[in-house]
Design a protein around this motif. Sequence first.
Motif, PDB file in Angstrom:
ATOM      1  N   ASN A 148       0.820  -0.508  -0.247  1.00 32.86           N
ATOM      2  CA  ASN A 148      -0.183  -0.122  -0.079  1.00 32.86           C
ATOM      3  C   ASN A 148       0.871   1.266   0.131  1.00 32.86           C
ATOM      4  O   ASN A 148       1.380   1.283   0.879  1.00 32.86           O
ATOM      5  CB  ASN A 148      -0.861  -0.098   1.262  1.00 32.86           C
ATOM      6  CG  ASN A 148      -2.060   1.255   0.998  1.00 32.86           C
ATOM      7  OD1 ASN A 148      -2.099   2.688   0.144  1.00 32.86           O
ATOM      8  ND2 ASN A 148      -2.832   1.169   2.334  1.00 32.86           N
ATOM      9  N   THR A 149       0.998   2.235  -1.442  1.00 31.62           N
ATOM     10  CA  THR A 149       1.745   2.950  -1.449  1.00 31.62           C
ATOM     11  C   THR A 149       1.448   4.202  -0.435  1.00 31.62           C
ATOM     12  O   THR A 149       1.892   5.053  -0.057  1.00 31.62           O
ATOM     13  CB  THR A 149       2.056   3.718  -2.465  1.00 31.62           C
ATOM     14  OG1 THR A 149       0.431   4.166  -2.790  1.00 31.62           O
ATOM     15  CG2 THR A 149       2.212   2.451  -3.512  1.00 31.62           C
ATOM     16  N   ASN A 150      -0.128   3.395   0.058  1.00 31.39           N
ATOM     17  CA  ASN A 150      -0.122   5.710   1.269  1.00 31.39           C
ATOM     18  C   ASN A 150       0.218   5.337   1.890  1.00 31.39           C
ATOM     19  O   ASN A 150       0.357   5.894   3.524  1.00 31.39           O
ATOM     20  CB  ASN A 150      -1.857   5.008   0.931  1.00 31.39           C
ATOM     21  CG  ASN A 150      -2.065   6.199  -0.665  1.00 31.39           C
ATOM     22  OD1 ASN A 150      -1.399   6.718  -0.373  1.00 31.39           O
ATOM     23  ND2 ASN A 150      -3.134   5.294  -1.406  1.00 31.39           N
ATOM     24  N   TYR A 151       0.292   4.031   2.411  1.00 33.07           N
ATOM     25  CA  TYR A 151       0.483   3.576   4.001  1.00 33.07           C
ATOM     26  C   TYR A 151       1.471   3.878   4.772  1.00 33.07           C
ATOM     27  O   TYR A 151       2.941   4.398   4.046  1.00 33.07           O
ATOM     28  CB  TYR A 151       1.206   1.945   4.114  1.00 33.07           C
ATOM     29  CG  TYR A 151       0.772   1.770   5.667  1.00 33.07           C
ATOM     30  CD1 TYR A 151      -0.363   1.225   6.347  1.00 33.07           C
ATOM     31  CD2 TYR A 151       2.324   0.725   5.913  1.00 33.07           C
ATOM     32  CE1 TYR A 151      -0.155   0.911   7.761  1.00 33.07           C
ATOM     33  CE2 TYR A 151       1.634   0.242   7.674  1.00 33.07           C
ATOM     34  CZ  TYR A 151       1.545   0.724   8.041  1.00 33.07           C
ATOM     35  OH  TYR A 151       0.534  -0.195   9.187  1.00 33.07           O
ATOM     36  N   ARG A 152       1.450   4.366   6.207  1.00 36.21           N
ATOM     37  CA  ARG A 152       3.089   4.919   7.015  1.00 36.21           C
ATOM     38  C   ARG A 152       2.442   4.535   8.307  1.00 36.21           C
ATOM     39  O   ARG A 152       1.259   4.295   8.003  1.00 36.21           O
ATOM     40  CB  ARG A 152       2.536   6.330   6.986  1.00 36.21           C
ATOM     41  CG  ARG A 152       2.030   7.219   5.899  1.00 36.21           C
ATOM     42  CD  ARG A 152       3.925   7.475   5.140  1.00 36.21           C
ATOM     43  NE  ARG A 152       4.012   8.506   3.943  1.00 36.21           N
ATOM     44  CZ  ARG A 152       2.937   8.389   3.138  1.00 36.21           C
ATOM     45  NH1 ARG A 152       2.923   6.911   2.924  1.00 36.21           N
ATOM     46  NH2 ARG A 152       3.188   8.640   1.843  1.00 36.21           N
ATOM     47  N   VAL A 153       3.952   4.456   8.231  1.00 40.64           N
ATOM     48  CA  VAL A 153       4.786   3.101   9.712  1.00 40.64           C
ATOM     49  C   VAL A 153       4.604   4.849  11.049  1.00 40.64           C
ATOM     50  O   VAL A 153       3.471   4.507  11.993  1.00 40.64           O
ATOM     51  CB  VAL A 153       5.671   2.658   9.643  1.00 40.64           C
ATOM     52  CG1 VAL A 153       5.920   1.816   8.990  1.00 40.64           C
ATOM     53  CG2 VAL A 153       7.005   3.538   9.810  1.00 40.64           C
ATOM     54  N   GLN A 154       4.542   5.770  10.455  1.00 39.67           N
ATOM     55  CA  GLN A 154       4.965   6.662  12.177  1.00 39.67           C
ATOM     56  C   GLN A 154       5.692   8.215  11.107  1.00 39.67           C
ATOM     57  O   GLN A 154       6.193   7.552  10.203  1.00 39.67           O
ATOM     58  CB  GLN A 154       5.788   5.823  13.192  1.00 39.67           C
ATOM     59  CG  GLN A 154       7.100   6.075  12.663  1.00 39.67           C
ATOM     60  CD  GLN A 154       7.959   4.723  14.289  1.00 39.67           C
ATOM     61  OE1 GLN A 154       7.227   3.842  14.844  1.00 39.67           O
ATOM     62  NE2 GLN A 154       9.246   5.644  14.987  1.00 39.67           N
ATOM     63  N   PRO A 155       5.755   8.626  12.466  1.00 42.40           N
ATOM     64  CA  PRO A 155       6.428  10.005  11.776  1.00 42.40           C
ATOM     65  C   PRO A 155       8.387   9.716  11.581  1.00 42.40           C
ATOM     66  O   PRO A 155       8.641   8.800  12.000  1.00 42.40           O
ATOM     67  CB  PRO A 155       6.630  10.690  13.193  1.00 42.40           C
ATOM     68  CG  PRO A 155       5.131  10.301  14.052  1.00 42.40           C
ATOM     69  CD  PRO A 155       5.287   9.024  13.827  1.00 42.40           C
ATOM     70  N   SER A 156       8.391  10.957  10.430  1.00 43.82           N
ATOM     71  CA  SER A 156       9.176  10.301   9.834  1.00 43.82           C
ATOM     72  C   SER A 156      10.685  10.592  10.715  1.00 43.82           C
ATOM     73  O   SER A 156      11.937  10.191  10.392  1.00 43.82           O
ATOM     74  CB  SER A 156       9.731  11.183   8.552  1.00 43.82           C
ATOM     75  OG  SER A 156       9.572  12.568   8.939  1.00 43.82           O
ATOM     76  N   SER A 157      10.683  11.407  11.759  1.00 48.44           N
ATOM     77  CA  SER A 157      11.442  11.493  12.411  1.00 48.44           C
ATOM     78  C   SER A 157      12.422  10.543  13.632  1.00 48.44           C
ATOM     79  O   SER A 157      13.691  10.671  13.962  1.00 48.44           O
ATOM     80  CB  SER A 157      11.310  12.471  14.090  1.00 48.44           C
ATOM     81  OG  SER A 157       9.981  12.178  14.348  1.00 48.44           O
ATOM     82  N   GLU A 158      11.290   8.880  13.864  1.00 50.97           N
ATOM     83  CA  GLU A 158      12.204   8.072  14.273  1.00 50.97           C
ATOM     84  C   GLU A 158      13.055   7.381  12.854  1.00 50.97           C
ATOM     85  O   GLU A 158      13.202   6.562  11.387  1.00 50.97           O
ATOM     86  CB  GLU A 158      11.093   6.945  14.217  1.00 50.97           C
ATOM     87  CG  GLU A 158      10.295   7.221  15.674  1.00 50.97           C
ATOM     88  CD  GLU A 158      10.571   6.909  16.241  1.00 50.97           C
ATOM     89  OE1 GLU A 158      11.647   6.339  16.735  1.00 50.97           O
ATOM     90  OE2 GLU A 158      10.074   6.978  17.379  1.00 50.97           O
TER      91      GLU A 158
END
Length: 214
Positions: free
Chosen positions: A76-86
């Motif tokens: 799923n190209t719209n899926y995100r795991v969490q903020p990119s700061s990790e």
Amino acid sequence: MSHLTIIVAATKANGIGQNSRLPWRLTREMKYFAKVTSTAPEGQSNAVIMGRNTWESIPQKYRPLPNRINIVTSRNTNYRVQPSSESNVYLHHDFASAIGRLTGMSSEGKPIHRTFVIGGQSLYTESLALSATSSLAFVDRILLTRIISPSFEECDVFMPDFLGIEGGADGKGEGKWGRASHNDLETWLGFEVPEGEQEEGGIKYEYQMWIWKP
């Protein structure tokens, strides 16, 4: 070529899950998983690769898994795991690019020691299908916690029957899986592991290691 290690708890029928969760709760076995996947020589770090469902099955307060590079795969190209700061979790939309990221990668300046495939079913299947001659990666070791009893017949998710992969079947190359001794398991891990049948909460299981032998 990168060597990959599958780590999994499975019944005798290779059941690994039910309704997107583990059918059992084994505290000692989970501590074993954590120690195996996070133990690395000083100055190095391990990586764990998992599918989206496995990622979401981890309680939010425990993810990303600490002291390990977390690689999550989702089509799923719209899926995100969490903020990119990790800095220790990365999302990829296919297994090949996930493996590619780990080539020469380091975590906070630490080179990768070992890479573990931790689930779920589709990722186990895809990784086991990789050829021994692949320039990408190759599974040469399986750390299996074999659930001996009960049978957990309600399982609705299964890992592939890796023992059925032999002699060039599935494009893996000539060879077969062979079970290593308990001493070899401890030597490879670098720490002591309880030997033989274990029991926890009425559930019997055993720690095993299987190695691909060309």
